[in-house]
Design an enzyme around this catalytic site. Structure first.
Site, PDB file in Angstrom:
ATOM      1  N   ASP B  10       0.842  -1.203   0.000  1.00 40.24           N
ATOM      2  CA  ASP B  10       0.000   0.000   0.000  1.00 40.24           C
ATOM      3  C   ASP B  10       0.880   1.257   0.000  1.00 40.24           C
ATOM      4  O   ASP B  10       2.075   1.181   0.309  1.00 40.24           O
ATOM      5  CB  ASP B  10      -0.879  -0.031   1.256  1.00 40.24           C
ATOM      6  CG  ASP B  10      -1.624   1.273   1.459  1.00 40.24           C
ATOM      7  OD1 ASP B  10      -2.341   1.701   0.529  1.00 40.24           O
ATOM      8  OD2 ASP B  10      -1.481   1.877   2.542  1.00 40.24           O
ATOM      9  N   ASP B  12      -0.347   5.244   0.851  1.00 39.58           N
ATOM     10  CA  ASP B  12      -0.587   6.258   1.885  1.00 39.58           C
ATOM     11  C   ASP B  12      -0.751   5.611   3.263  1.00 39.58           C
ATOM     12  O   ASP B  12      -1.599   4.740   3.443  1.00 39.58           O
ATOM     13  CB  ASP B  12      -1.847   7.066   1.516  1.00 39.58           C
ATOM     14  CG  ASP B  12      -1.848   8.444   2.158  1.00 39.58           C
ATOM     15  OD1 ASP B  12      -0.895   8.775   2.888  1.00 39.58           O
ATOM     16  OD2 ASP B  12      -2.811   9.191   1.913  1.00 39.58           O
ATOM     17  N   LYS B 181      -9.418  -1.867  -3.287  1.00 40.93           N
ATOM     18  CA  LYS B 181      -9.402  -2.449  -1.948  1.00 40.93           C
ATOM     19  C   LYS B 181     -10.607  -1.950  -1.160  1.00 40.93           C
ATOM     20  O   LYS B 181     -10.941  -0.789  -1.283  1.00 40.93           O
ATOM     21  CB  LYS B 181      -8.105  -2.043  -1.234  1.00 40.93           C
ATOM     22  CG  LYS B 181      -6.843  -2.505  -1.922  1.00 40.93           C
ATOM     23  CD  LYS B 181      -5.582  -1.972  -1.213  1.00 40.93           C
ATOM     24  CE  LYS B 181      -5.306  -0.508  -1.554  1.00 40.93           C
ATOM     25  NZ  LYS B 181      -4.045  -0.012  -0.968  1.00 40.93           N
ATOM     26  N   ASP B 206      -1.407  -0.393   6.044  1.00 43.36           N
ATOM     27  CA  ASP B 206      -1.671   0.186   7.369  1.00 43.36           C
ATOM     28  C   ASP B 206      -3.155   0.184   7.719  1.00 43.36           C
ATOM     29  O   ASP B 206      -3.511   0.431   8.869  1.00 43.36           O
ATOM     30  CB  ASP B 206      -1.187   1.639   7.412  1.00 43.36           C
ATOM     31  CG  ASP B 206      -2.057   2.524   6.526  1.00 43.36           C
ATOM     32  OD1 ASP B 206      -2.086   2.271   5.302  1.00 43.36           O
ATOM     33  OD2 ASP B 206      -2.724   3.431   7.050  1.00 43.36           O
TER      34      ASP B 206
END
Lengths: 255, 255
Positions: B10, B12, B181, B206
């Site tokens: 991922d 950000d 996602k 995250d």
């Protein structure tokens, strides 16, 4: 038939279809006017001012003054002013909602408002929606003039205010208070303007999901007229029925 | 620890926070690069092109080429092209989604499209939404690049693509197919690009609700890194746990 002392009357699909008046409805309102029976037009249109709505009806030869028009914007302004005097408002919407709020002495702001009010805005932008989301996340109370999901037009069904409102609902995970039909709020406000108890008034409209359900929600009599959205076949499938069902308002004798 | 043959990563909250790189993550990717272990950055950002995403990462000293970036726009274009060759698309969204669809040979139209595709559009207008509603009501298949309800910015949480998509969902009463996602679709596409079976790849991210849930949905191993959205306390409340949980990527030894 029943001798009502006053009427709340829907507009689109009841008084006219787009640019075409429904003559039976115009004749009905002329009779009310001649006999001095009070009536109030109740509309979920938040973007027009009462002047604009009355002008439109006058073109169809409907006897009407500005104070016989009650928009969901006026109901929204009345609702907020009962909750809080001189509230600050971040508003998304057209001239109708802006004028209604300002007439009640509210301050229109873009940051840290007491309320976020969403009405139909054909000039919607990402920034307008962003300011609404930030304000609701910051604790502003979230109000929407009406939950209509679509607007009938010559092009087809275009996005209604309920669908624009959903951007803020989904993004902030906060449900708004809806004011317009089918909510009881607009009906209670309209009855107060008419100055009659709900037992002596009937709500007339073509749309089961808004007009008739609003009447049912406030516990008043309802008259469905099959000149617009809801067909007789669809009406038959509904558990709760209106008090009266008519094909057109020429069938309704004013007792 | 486990010896994965490749990684989906991922952006950000995992590689950077806004304009600040996460140094432990940059060091981790440098090690992957040095050892020749394949990796692919997987992002729900639909408005940026892979070039723009790679440029952004290069500024943070992350070793990356354009073909190591997989956006939800690319997954959307791949999904549609598998369903229908040379489909006509009405698109709401930025440069990223437009480029991705055109690169797959699709024709971008405003009327009677085969598909309506909604990606984040900061220049959203009522007319764009109206055309989307008319097309979906007319039978076009309704696809949204991702359902993210909000975007973290310095100003706070602004409307995400999932909230803009809801205008068409609510107005037409039609649910879209989401691609990004936490859907399995983008993960299956990303694994195909990486060219490895899911058993040999881990998804690192995250955000439990997007990154980890996407991995769980496709049945692959997941590594949550607590450098962004999901705290350890929130993770503890989740029924399905990621395969590994780490505070930062400096804890992860590449076996």
């Amino acid at each position: 038939m029943k001798a009502y002392k006053g009427y709340l009357i829907d507009l689109d699909g009841t008084m006219y279809r787009g640019t075409e008046p429904i003559e039976e409805a115009v004749d009905f309102v002329k009779k009310l006017h001649e006999r001095g029976i009070p009536y109030l037009f109740v509309t979920n249109n938040s973007s027009k001012t009462p002047d604009q709505v009355a002008d439109h009806l006058t073109k169809f030869d409907v006897p009407v003054t500005n104070d016989q028009v009650f928009t969901t914007s006026m109901a929204t302004a009345a609702f907020i002013s009962q909750e809080k005097m001189d509230a600050s408002i971040y508003v998304i919407g057209g001239e109708g909602i802006r004028q209604a709020l300002e007439e009640k002495g509210m301050e229109l702001v873009t940051e840290s408002p007491d309320y976020v009010v969403v009405g139909l805005d054909r000039d919607i932008t990402y920034e307008k929606l962003a300011l609404g989301c930030l304000a609701v996340r910051g604790g502003a109370k979230f109000i929407s003039t009406n939950g209509d999901i679509a607007i009938p037009t010559e092009r087809g069904l275009l996005p209604g205010n309920g669908s624009l409102t959903s951007v803020i609902t989904v993004s902030t995970q906060t449900e708004p208070i809806f004011i317009g039909k089918p909510e009881a709020i607009i009906m209670e406000q309209a009855l107060a303007v008419l100055g009659l108890p709900k037992e002596e008034v009937a709500m007339i409209g073509d749309n089961y999901d808004t007009d008739i359900t609003a009447g049912l929600n406030v516990g008043m009599d309802t008259i469905i007229v099959h000149t617009g959205v809801t067909t007789k076949d669809i009406l038959m499938t509904m558990e709760k029925q209106p008090t009266f069902s008519i094909t057109s308002l020429s069938e309704w004798d004013i007792l």
